[in-house]
Design a protein around this motif. Structure first.
Motif, short mmCIF file in Angstrom:
data_model
loop_
_atom_site.label_atom_id
_atom_site.label_comp_id
_atom_site.label_asym_id
_atom_site.label_seq_id
_atom_site.Cartn_x
_atom_site.Cartn_y
_atom_site.Cartn_z
N GLU A 49 7.10 13.89 3.34
CA GLU A 49 7.14 13.49 4.98
C GLU A 49 5.92 13.61 5.74
N THR A 50 5.31 14.81 5.51
CA THR A 50 3.94 14.96 6.12
C THR A 50 2.93 14.13 5.63
N GLU A 51 2.89 14.02 4.14
CA GLU A 51 1.99 12.84 3.37
C GLU A 51 2.17 11.44 4.07
N ALA A 52 3.22 11.17 4.13
CA ALA A 52 3.42 9.72 4.88
C ALA A 52 3.31 9.72 6.16
N GLU A 53 3.45 10.51 6.92
CA GLU A 53 3.32 10.68 8.24
C GLU A 53 1.53 10.73 8.45
N SER A 54 0.79 11.21 7.72
CA SER A 54 -0.70 11.23 7.73
C SER A 54 -1.31 9.93 7.44
N GLU A 55 -0.47 9.32 6.40
CA GLU A 55 -0.91 7.97 5.81
C GLU A 55 -0.67 6.93 7.05
N ILE A 56 0.42 6.94 7.66
CA ILE A 56 0.88 6.10 8.57
C ILE A 56 -0.08 6.57 9.88
N ALA A 57 -0.66 7.62 10.23
CA ALA A 57 -1.41 7.87 11.23
C ALA A 57 -3.04 7.15 10.86
N ASN A 58 -3.16 7.19 9.61
CA ASN A 58 -4.54 6.82 9.23
C ASN A 58 -4.52 5.29 8.98
N LYS A 59 -3.35 4.72 9.19
CA LYS A 59 -3.18 3.17 8.86
C LYS A 59 -3.32 2.74 7.47
N LYS A 60 -3.03 3.85 6.60
CA LYS A 60 -2.95 3.41 5.26
C LYS A 60 -1.63 2.67 4.91
N LEU A 61 -1.45 1.72 5.54
CA LEU A 61 -0.02 1.10 5.22
C LEU A 61 -0.37 -0.41 4.43
N SER A 62 0.84 -0.66 3.75
CA SER A 62 0.78 -1.87 2.99
C SER A 62 0.82 -3.21 3.79
N PRO A 63 0.32 -4.18 3.21
CA PRO A 63 0.47 -5.28 4.16
C PRO A 63 1.82 -5.84 4.29
N THR A 64 2.30 -6.79 4.99
CA THR A 64 3.72 -7.39 5.22
C THR A 64 4.04 -8.30 4.08
N PHE A 65 5.25 -8.25 3.50
CA PHE A 65 5.31 -9.05 2.25
C PHE A 65 6.50 -10.05 3.01
N ASN A 66 6.35 -11.34 2.37
CA ASN A 66 7.34 -12.37 2.70
C ASN A 66 8.64 -12.14 1.55
N THR A 67 8.45 -11.83 0.55
CA THR A 67 9.20 -11.60 -0.54
C THR A 67 9.15 -10.47 -1.31
N ALA A 68 10.03 -9.96 -1.99
CA ALA A 68 10.38 -8.94 -2.91
C ALA A 68 9.15 -8.94 -4.03
N GLU A 69 9.07 -10.19 -4.48
CA GLU A 69 8.05 -10.62 -5.55
C GLU A 69 6.67 -10.14 -5.12
N GLU A 70 6.27 -10.51 -3.93
CA GLU A 70 4.97 -10.24 -3.47
C GLU A 70 4.95 -8.50 -3.41
N GLY A 71 5.68 -7.92 -3.01
CA GLY A 71 5.58 -6.61 -2.89
C GLY A 71 5.33 -6.20 -4.33
N LEU A 72 6.19 -6.34 -5.15
CA LEU A 72 6.09 -5.76 -6.32
C LEU A 72 4.84 -6.05 -7.04
N LYS A 73 4.31 -7.30 -6.74
CA LYS A 73 2.79 -7.84 -7.36
C LYS A 73 1.74 -6.83 -6.89
N TRP A 74 1.92 -6.74 -5.49
CA TRP A 74 0.77 -5.73 -4.65
C TRP A 74 1.07 -4.33 -5.36
N LEU A 75 2.25 -3.85 -5.69
CA LEU A 75 2.42 -2.45 -6.20
C LEU A 75 1.74 -2.35 -7.60
N LYS A 76 1.85 -3.42 -8.51
CA LYS A 76 1.32 -3.36 -9.82
C LYS A 76 -0.24 -3.63 -9.78
N GLU A 77 -0.74 -4.18 -8.63
CA GLU A 77 -2.31 -4.34 -8.67
C GLU A 77 -2.75 -2.74 -8.06
#
Length: 92
Positions: A64-92
């Motif tokens: 939780e602490t690590e996630a809150e730190s990432e959110i505060a530092n704007k280390k977020l994933s982009p917004t995906f329109n489909t699950a496939e886009e999200g999976l592709k991003w994760l694999k890269e």
């Protein structure tokens, strides 16, 4: 082996360290006190619903602490329109 303790003028007792350790009780924890068949029974109690215990584990709180730190530092994933886009991003 039973331990004999003296009740203080304020009605308090001191629980021996070995008993605290055996029951995994630390200062600040709660104890339920009951009288059963003329005997005092002490039971460790948690004020957290047992179904929510996972949230309070050390591992989860670290995550939780690590996630809150990432959110505060704007280390977020982009917004995906489909699950496939999200999976592709994760694999890269």
């Amino acid at each position: 082996m039973p331990t004999i303790m003296k009740i203080s003028p304020q009605g308090q007792i001191r629980i021996p360290k070995k008993v605290l350790a055996e029951l995994k009780i630390v200062p600040g924890d709660y104890i339920e006190v009951a009288v059963e068949s003329g005997q005092v029974v002490l039971k460790p109690r948690r004020l957290i619903d047992p179904s929510q215990d996972w949230y309070w584990t050390r591992e989860w709180q670290i995550a939780e602490t690590e996630a809150e730190s990432e959110i505060a530092n704007k280390k977020l994933s982009p917004t995906f329109n489909t699950a496939e886009e999200g999976l592709k991003w994760l694999k890269e």
